[in-house]
Design a protein around this motif. Sequence first.
Motif, mmCIF file in Angstrom:
data_model
loop_
_atom_site.group_PDB
_atom_site.id
_atom_site.type_symbol
_atom_site.label_atom_id
_atom_site.label_comp_id
_atom_site.label_asym_id
_atom_site.label_seq_id
_atom_site.Cartn_x
_atom_site.Cartn_y
_atom_site.Cartn_z
ATOM 1 N N SER A 22 -14.534 -1.299 0.264
ATOM 2 C CA SER A 22 -13.332 -0.468 0.279
ATOM 3 C C SER A 22 -12.152 -1.158 -0.401
ATOM 4 O O SER A 22 -11.169 -0.513 -0.752
ATOM 5 C CB SER A 22 -12.961 -0.094 1.707
ATOM 6 N N VAL A 23 -12.232 -2.462 -0.605
ATOM 7 C CA VAL A 23 -11.185 -3.198 -1.322
ATOM 8 C C VAL A 23 -11.609 -3.449 -2.767
ATOM 9 O O VAL A 23 -10.815 -3.299 -3.695
ATOM 10 C CB VAL A 23 -10.875 -4.532 -0.617
ATOM 11 N N VAL A 24 -12.866 -3.813 -2.967
ATOM 12 C CA VAL A 24 -13.345 -4.167 -4.307
ATOM 13 C C VAL A 24 -13.364 -2.954 -5.236
ATOM 14 O O VAL A 24 -12.918 -3.038 -6.379
ATOM 15 C CB VAL A 24 -14.738 -4.824 -4.233
ATOM 16 N N ALA A 58 -2.346 4.134 -10.682
ATOM 17 C CA ALA A 58 -3.474 3.271 -10.327
ATOM 18 C C ALA A 58 -2.992 2.025 -9.588
ATOM 19 O O ALA A 58 -3.571 1.635 -8.565
ATOM 20 C CB ALA A 58 -4.250 2.875 -11.580
ATOM 21 N N LEU A 59 -1.931 1.401 -10.074
ATOM 22 C CA LEU A 59 -1.392 0.208 -9.412
ATOM 23 C C LEU A 59 -0.872 0.528 -8.016
ATOM 24 O O LEU A 59 -1.070 -0.251 -7.075
ATOM 25 C CB LEU A 59 -0.280 -0.411 -10.263
ATOM 26 N N THR A 60 -0.233 1.672 -7.859
ATOM 27 C CA THR A 60 0.252 2.078 -6.542
ATOM 28 C C THR A 60 -0.913 2.294 -5.580
ATOM 29 O O THR A 60 -0.858 1.854 -4.426
ATOM 30 C CB THR A 60 1.097 3.363 -6.653
ATOM 31 N N GLY A 61 -1.961 2.937 -6.052
ATOM 32 C CA GLY A 61 -3.143 3.153 -5.208
ATOM 33 C C GLY A 61 -3.797 1.847 -4.791
ATOM 34 O O GLY A 61 -4.187 1.682 -3.628
ATOM 35 N N ASN A 66 -4.923 -2.255 -0.625
ATOM 36 C CA ASN A 66 -4.886 -3.661 -0.210
ATOM 37 C C ASN A 66 -3.976 -3.877 0.995
ATOM 38 O O ASN A 66 -4.291 -4.685 1.873
ATOM 39 C CB ASN A 66 -4.479 -4.556 -1.376
ATOM 40 N N GLN A 67 -2.856 -3.170 1.062
ATOM 41 C CA GLN A 67 -1.976 -3.272 2.226
ATOM 42 C C GLN A 67 -2.671 -2.746 3.481
ATOM 43 O O GLN A 67 -2.550 -3.330 4.560
ATOM 44 C CB GLN A 67 -0.669 -2.506 1.988
ATOM 45 N N SER A 68 -3.402 -1.664 3.337
ATOM 46 C CA SER A 68 -4.142 -1.110 4.470
ATOM 47 C C SER A 68 -5.200 -2.092 4.954
ATOM 48 O O SER A 68 -5.391 -2.264 6.161
ATOM 49 C CB SER A 68 -4.786 0.212 4.059
ATOM 50 N N HIS A 69 -5.876 -2.739 4.014
ATOM 51 C CA HIS A 69 -6.900 -3.722 4.385
ATOM 52 C C HIS A 69 -6.267 -4.909 5.120
ATOM 53 O O HIS A 69 -6.798 -5.365 6.135
ATOM 54 C CB HIS A 69 -7.644 -4.204 3.145
ATOM 55 N N GLN A 70 -5.136 -5.386 4.638
ATOM 56 C CA GLN A 70 -4.458 -6.496 5.296
ATOM 57 C C GLN A 70 -3.989 -6.111 6.695
ATOM 58 O O GLN A 70 -4.093 -6.887 7.638
ATOM 59 C CB GLN A 70 -3.271 -6.977 4.460
ATOM 60 N N GLU A 75 -4.621 -6.431 12.629
ATOM 61 C CA GLU A 75 -4.849 -5.745 13.896
ATOM 62 C C GLU A 75 -6.119 -6.238 14.580
ATOM 63 O O GLU A 75 -6.153 -6.409 15.788
ATOM 64 C CB GLU A 75 -4.924 -4.231 13.679
ATOM 65 N N SER A 76 -7.163 -6.478 13.797
ATOM 66 C CA SER A 76 -8.414 -6.960 14.394
ATOM 67 C C SER A 76 -8.283 -8.420 14.836
ATOM 68 O O SER A 76 -8.940 -8.851 15.787
ATOM 69 C CB SER A 76 -9.578 -6.799 13.420
ATOM 70 N N ALA A 77 -7.419 -9.184 14.200
ATOM 71 C CA ALA A 77 -7.218 -10.582 14.606
ATOM 72 C C ALA A 77 -6.411 -10.661 15.903
ATOM 73 O O ALA A 77 -6.578 -11.596 16.683
ATOM 74 C CB ALA A 77 -6.502 -11.355 13.508
#
Length: 79
Positions: A22-24, A58-61, A66-70, A75-77
């Motif tokens: 989902s990030v790559v 594209a850069l905004t997406g 990446n912000q969502s992944h971080q 949250e999981s940590a």
Amino acid sequence: MFVSQLIGYMAMAYAQGQLPASVVAPTMILQPVLSTILAIPLFGEIPSAWQILGGSIALTGIYIVNQSHQRTQLESANT
């Protein structure tokens, strides 16, 4: 040219093993944007307004993904 392509594909394969898809996958969209940016000084090509708009989208997406992944990792940590 073969060596540069090989390095690029090896880097993508490594990233896919280390990061979630989902990030790559969205980050792979960065490739044409970087190619366009490199074409400016190397070949003197000036992107059109539509290309600049598309690159910005594209850069905004990619930034949002990446912000969502971080945020998810934080949250999981904390739990």
